[in-house]
Motif scaffolding. Structure first.
Motif, PDB file in Angstrom:
ATOM      1  N   ALA A 248      33.645  28.654 -73.415  1.00  0.00           N
ATOM      2  CA  ALA A 248      33.153  28.427 -72.051  1.00  0.00           C
ATOM      3  C   ALA A 248      32.839  29.727 -71.320  1.00  0.00           C
ATOM      4  CB  ALA A 248      34.183  27.643 -71.255  1.00  0.00           C
ATOM      5  N   HIS A 249      31.992  29.603 -70.300  1.00  0.00           N
ATOM      6  CA  HIS A 249      31.758  30.714 -69.386  1.00  0.00           C
ATOM      7  C   HIS A 249      33.066  31.091 -68.702  1.00  0.00           C
ATOM      8  CE1 HIS A 249      27.598  28.907 -69.327  1.00  0.00           C
ATOM      9  NE2 HIS A 249      27.394  30.133 -69.705  1.00  0.00           N
ATOM     10  N   GLY A 250      33.197  32.383 -68.348  1.00  0.00           N
ATOM     11  CA  GLY A 250      34.410  32.854 -67.683  1.00  0.00           C
ATOM     12  C   GLY A 250      34.659  32.187 -66.344  1.00  0.00           C
ATOM     13  N   THR A 251      33.574  31.713 -65.726  1.00  0.00           N
ATOM     14  CA  THR A 251      33.759  31.054 -64.435  1.00  0.00           C
ATOM     15  C   THR A 251      34.611  29.798 -64.564  1.00  0.00           C
ATOM     16  OG1 THR A 251      31.630  29.992 -64.792  1.00  0.00           O
ATOM     17  CG2 THR A 251      31.657  31.911 -63.343  1.00  0.00           C
ATOM     18  N   ASN A 252      34.574  29.120 -65.723  1.00  0.00           N
ATOM     19  CA  ASN A 252      35.325  27.866 -65.863  1.00  0.00           C
ATOM     20  C   ASN A 252      36.831  28.079 -65.712  1.00  0.00           C
ATOM     21  OD1 ASN A 252      33.221  26.042 -68.312  1.00  0.00           O
ATOM     22  ND2 ASN A 252      32.839  26.693 -66.226  1.00  0.00           N
TER      23      ASN A 252
ATOM     24  N   GLU B 102      36.802  40.806 -62.962  1.00  0.00           N
ATOM     25  CA  GLU B 102      35.885  39.679 -62.823  1.00  0.00           C
ATOM     26  C   GLU B 102      36.052  38.606 -63.889  1.00  0.00           C
ATOM     27  OE1 GLU B 102      31.898  40.398 -61.284  1.00  0.00           O
ATOM     28  OE2 GLU B 102      32.270  42.521 -61.645  1.00  0.00           O
ATOM     29  N   GLN B 103      35.491  37.431 -63.565  1.00  0.00           N
ATOM     30  CA  GLN B 103      35.705  36.237 -64.391  1.00  0.00           C
ATOM     31  C   GLN B 103      35.185  36.381 -65.816  1.00  0.00           C
ATOM     32  OE1 GLN B 103      32.745  34.538 -65.215  1.00  0.00           O
ATOM     33  NE2 GLN B 103      31.473  35.792 -63.870  1.00  0.00           N
ATOM     34  N   HIS B 104      34.094  37.129 -66.023  1.00  0.00           N
ATOM     35  CA  HIS B 104      33.547  37.173 -67.380  1.00  0.00           C
ATOM     36  C   HIS B 104      34.410  38.018 -68.307  1.00  0.00           C
ATOM     37  CE1 HIS B 104      31.711  40.565 -65.271  1.00  0.00           C
ATOM     38  NE2 HIS B 104      31.466  41.128 -66.426  1.00  0.00           N
TER      39      HIS B 104
ATOM     40  N   ASN C 244      36.329  33.407 -58.876  1.00  0.00           N
ATOM     41  CA  ASN C 244      35.417  32.857 -59.887  1.00  0.00           C
ATOM     42  C   ASN C 244      33.970  33.278 -59.617  1.00  0.00           C
ATOM     43  OD1 ASN C 244      34.751  31.276 -57.669  1.00  0.00           O
ATOM     44  ND2 ASN C 244      34.692  29.357 -58.815  1.00  0.00           N
ATOM     45  N   ILE C 245      33.731  34.064 -58.562  1.00  0.00           N
ATOM     46  CA  ILE C 245      32.342  34.349 -58.172  1.00  0.00           C
ATOM     47  C   ILE C 245      31.600  35.093 -59.275  1.00  0.00           C
ATOM     48  CG2 ILE C 245      32.793  36.543 -56.956  1.00  0.00           C
ATOM     49  CD1 ILE C 245      30.696  35.539 -54.854  1.00  0.00           C
TER      50      ILE C 245
END
Lengths: 484, 469
Positions: free
Chosen positions: A163-167, B323-325, B334-335
């Motif tokens: 999944a994307h990291g945002t999930n 950051e989220q990634h 989560n931005i």
């Protein structure tokens, strides 16, 4: 050169601010600033020239093929910008009465209706400002649904490891713990692992379909059943909606809540990092929880739907109507596609991706899932080149810049080593795809003959490879004038 | 086919290369029973001239009323060059600068933006934007809870003078993380938060105090005393400020008594007044600055200056480990996508208008509002509600029912302000008015004339009149 380095005391674009200073003696001195803020002092021409020149240091869709996987960098029709920036739309105050906003609200209402139809969801709220905020809204609704049923033992969100990291970041923001589900060899969700993971603690699962591996999750109905039987809900991350637009609908696959990235699928501009728009759609059982405001219709008048009409709403996510101007652009795009154009998006995006994948495979590149159809994107893995020639995915990516191609997404998804995630989109012509293949072939030749050319790349950009370690270690985030 | 370049000839060639008999064969992994059909609820395609007709008609229908509403979104002059350049394809159709070498334009611009915002706010560092002012405040609250190592609680003091919609957004976004928002009442005479009223929280475990400047009523808060109180009680100060006002007012980095632990710790707000049109509420952008000690707790993209292999200056995204990634479930937020294009416009806007220009804009806003207020309260049925100094908005009470006036004023194509009763029931018949630098003397007179005539019609018709305050 920075704009600050062009600044000279006393220079100003005097046509752009009031002619005279005004007395503010009624404000206590202790509340006042002692000097004007130290912004650049430049002429209008200097500013125009500076920022025009900076723009020319960017790759963009308008100037380059930009196959950035998972980002859907397709043509952003100019009409969408021109028409969304008509003075009547730009001048409207967000708190102005609905009577002075019927034209704007008509566009939003019709966009809600079109998005419902194309996703198969029961209701749509347009307000989330980007994909990640749409995700937040979606998971917050899942939580609100369980809480409203007094089902408070559900503390965990399932997220596939691709999944994307945002999930996972979103699940955390909504107060959930994250449980990762592995992927099987064919690139599908590992069903046995999923079965073992679900239970009375499962709030839901966040899925992208097609997945970030560029393949369609074929057993989606089984996944839906497993999660639903355990009492959880299904969240659809619409990052890859471009692959299936008009072909299959998330609502029909069994998803309870989805977000859409209008800056991907509905071709609104990416703007160097936004603004996006991340509307959410829901099945009937989540409808009461949708974020506000939404646009409703009462007789022949458009009206705002707020907390008053939706007391169980998860609330507001931005002060006003999300990225309203982006929504207008998406509306214009959707009207230009029409019902007969929606499915073509998926068809030609898929055709382009499969063609590019076939040509690269024929040219000697390894694709990550050779036995699967590509969707709108696919993965090339350069593991072999890394091992045998010492040239990494990063080296290929940087060398592509020299040939005028923006690099694909690199090192994501993390499951595939040395990967390039390539998404050509439906708006690229065959000639451009062939040009990209030719560049890749040439780079592969270079990797064999002169690998240092790759390792030193890029050679033609305004700068060569940057020292990221130094950037993070010796933080320089604002400019300070050197001591005189 | 709109925006699809494929000729039949090329489609055949491409299918042959793939080894598929037709385009439909490319979807053979999709379960047949899931195939969508029809989409008949979506209207038929329009060519550009036809959608242009639709949009022109709709834009014209919404008119362009003379607007005295502020309340978080402000009409300012935007130099023509700003959006001419911001919508150049090279800015408009690029994405997040992941490939730094091919994105130096956007990256250098963001570095300049960060510098401008830090200077305007007198803070150490800035990020590259958040979605809007309200969600930015929510992020600031989450950040303060992470950053304040002295506080074990997740309590935030939130004055009721913070924009009511911002307070709602903060609740929506932080409520799932166990954060307690304690609402502080305002002084009904002066219209702001009285520093002495905080004494009841002395010594308590508070993560942060939010200070709006100016506050929702347009009134200035006593930022120095409030900042001193917060720091004496080991709470962080979150400033939520209007960026145009900061060209005139003491910037957050200087709040507090000289000699004390000076300055706000986190500053956020709505960037719209810096070059974004009203456009029904978006796209705008949220800005955020902080002390450099807290930069690793900041959400969103940050650009840093570094060097390339040849030692040349270059710019790149940095501190990405927040950051989220990279950090996934442990990220600061989560931005991902933010409001890059709006920041592009704001940077060009600030460069062209300049510091002195922006200060003149702020002064003109203040002077225009002061002039408008004087014209309106010349009528005995209109009176100011608060005594505190204000920036470019002011609360006025009407002694006749406000609801009787709004529709007739709208019929004159005039929006007189924001009615406060919906958010503050105690402020019945109260209007928050705003006159920025875009308003002329004639505009102010037109407003006053219409209002006075309508009031006269009400009073002579014998409508109930409230006593003077």
């Amino acid at each position: 050169m920075l704009i600050f380095e062009q600044s000279r005391p006393g220079r100003a674009a005097t046509a752009q601010s009031p002619l005279h200073s005004q007395d503010c003696a009624d404000i206590p001195t202790s509340q006042l600033r002692t000097d004007a803020p130290s912004l650049p002092e430049v002429s209008e021409l200097q500013a125009v020239r500076h920022y025009t020149r900076l723009s020319q240091k960017n790759f963009s869709i308008d100037t380059n093929f930009y196959p950035l996987g998972s980002c859907t960098m397709k043509y952003n029709p100019r009409a969408c910008n021109t028409l969304a920036m008509l003075p009547g739309f730009l001048a409207r105050h967000p708190l102005g009465p609905a009577s002075a906003g019927q034209g704007f609200m008509a566009c939003l209402y019709e966009l809600q209706e079109m998005l419902k139809e194309v996703t198969g969801m029961q209701a749509v709220s347009l307000t989330p400002a980007a994909g990640a905020q749409g995700e937040f809204a979606g998971v917050a609704m899942i939580r609100a649904y369980h809480v409203a049923r007094n089902d408070t033992a559900r503390t965990e969100i399932l997220v596939p490891d691709a999944a994307h990291g945002t999930n996972p970041a979103t699940a955390t923001m909504c107060g959930y713990t994250v449980h990762e589900i592995p992927t099987d060899k064919q690139g599908d969700v590992d069903l046995d692992a999923l079965k073992a993971a679900v239970g009375p603690h499962t709030a839901g699962i966040m899925l992208t379909n097609p997945s970030t591996l560029g393949i369609f999750e074929r057993r989606i109905k089984d996944i839906a059943k497993i999660v639903h039987d355990a009492g959880g809900l299904l969240y659809y991350d619409g990052a890859n909606l471009n692959a299936i637009l008009g072909k299959v609908r998330p609502g029909d696959m069994g998803f309870d809540v989805i977000h859409m990235n209008l800056h991907k699928t509905f071709s609104t501009p990416h703007g160097g990092g936004g603004p996006g728009a991340g509307p959410v759609g829901v099945s009937a059982r989540l409808e009461p929880f949708l974020p506000v405001p939404m646009v409703g219709i009462d007789g022949d008048e458009y009206v705002w739907i707020t907390e008053k009409e939706k007391p169980q709403s998860i609330g507001r996510l931005s002060a006003f109507m999300g990225n309203a101007g982006v929504l207008l652009r998406a509306y214009i795009y959707a009207r230009m596609l029409g019902h007969e154009g929606m499915h073509r998006v998926a068809e030609y995006a898929t055709l382009n991706a499969n063609y590019l994948m076939a040509k690269l495979r024929d040219a000697g590149f390894d694709v990550a899932f050779p036995n699967r159809r590509a969707t709108h994107e696919f993965i090339v893995t350069l593991k072999k080149q890394e091992k045998e020639l010492g040239t990494s995915a990063m080296d290929f990516a940087k060398r592509l810049l020299d040939f005028g191609y923006h690099a694909p997404t690199t090192y994501f998804p993390m499951l595939v080593p040395e990967c390039l995630l390539i998404e050509p989109s439906e708006t690229e012509a065959k000639e451009d795809l062939d040009g990209f293949v030719a560049a890749m072939v040439r780079i592969l030749d270079e990797a064999r003959s002169t690998p240092e050319v790759l390792k030193e790349a890029p050679h033609t950009q305004p700068v060569r490879r940057l020292d990221d370690v130094r950037a993070a270690r010796e933080l320089d985030l604002t400019w300070k004038a050197p001591a005189a | 086919m709109p925006f699809i370049p494929h000729t039949e000839h090329y489609v055949r060639e491409m299918l042959a290369a793939i080894g598929a008999k037709d385009v439909d064969a490319l979807f053979d992994e999709l379960p047949a029973e899931l195939r969508a059909r029809g989409l008949q609820a979506i209207p038929a395609a329009l060519i550009e001239q036809d959608i242009a007709r639709v949009m022109h008609e709709r834009a014209a229908r919404d008119g362009q009323p003379l607007c005295f509403i502020g309340a978080g979104a402000y009409e300012h002059h935007i130099p023509a060059a700003v959006w001419e350049i911001a919508t150049r394809g090279e800015f408009y159709t690029a994405y997040t600068p992941y490939q730094a070498e091919a994105s130096q334009g956007t990256l250098q611009l963001l570095y300049e933006y960060q510098t401008m915002m830090a200077r305007l706010m007198a803070m150490d560092v800035s990020n590259a934007s958040l979605y809007d002012g309200a969600s930015g405040l929510a992020e600031a609250v989450l950040m303060a809870v992470r950053a304040n190592r002295n506080a074990k609680s997740k309590r935030i003091l939130m004055p009721s003078t913070v924009h009511p919609l911002y307070r709602k957004v903060v609740r929506s976004i932080v409520s799932n993380q166990g954060i307690e928002l304690v609402e502080l009442p305002y002084c009904t005479a002066c219209g702001n938060l009285v520093p002495a009223s905080l004494e009841r929280y002395n010594g308590e475990d508070i993560a942060a105090l939010v200070i709006p400047q100016p506050n929702f009523f347009g009134v200035l808060e006593e930022v120095d005393a409030l900042t001193d109180w917060a720091h004496a009680n080991k709470a962080l100060v979150i400033g939520v400020v209007n960026p145009v006002a900061m060209a005139l007012l003491k910037p957050p980095g200087q709040w507090g008594s000289p000699g004390g632990a000076q300055g706000a710790d986190i500053v956020c707000g709505e960037g719209q007044p810096l070059g974004a049109p009203l456009s029904s509420g978006g796209p705008y952008f949220g800005f955020m600055c902080c002390r450099k000690d807290y930069v690793r707790q900041m959400p969103g993209r940050i650009v840093g200056r570094t060097v390339d292999r040849d030692g040349r200056t270059g710019y790149t995204l940095t501190l990405q480990a927040r950051e989220q990634h990279i950090r996934r479930s442990k990220a600061t937020s989560n931005i991902c996508t933010n409001q890059g294009l709006l920041v592009t416009a704001a940077t060009i806007h600030m460069a062209i208008v300049g510091g002195t220009g922006l200060q003149k804009v702020a002064q003109a806003c203040h002077a225009n509002t002061r002039s408008l207020v004087a014209k309106l309260i010349a009528n005995q049925y209109v009176e100011p509600v608060f005594t505190g100094a204000y920036f470019h908005e002011c609360v006025l009470r009407l002694r006749v029912p406000l609801k009787n006036l709004l529709r007739p004023l709208a019929a004159h194509n005039l929006l007189p302000g924001y009615a406060l009763e919906q958010d503050y029931p105690e402020l019945g018949d109260c209007l928050l008015v705003c006159a920025t630098e875009t308003k002329t003397e004639a505009d102010l007179n037109l407003f006053a004339d219409h209002l006075h005539k309508l009031i006269e019609r009400q009073t002579t018709a014998g409508c109930p009149v409230k006593p003077k305050m």
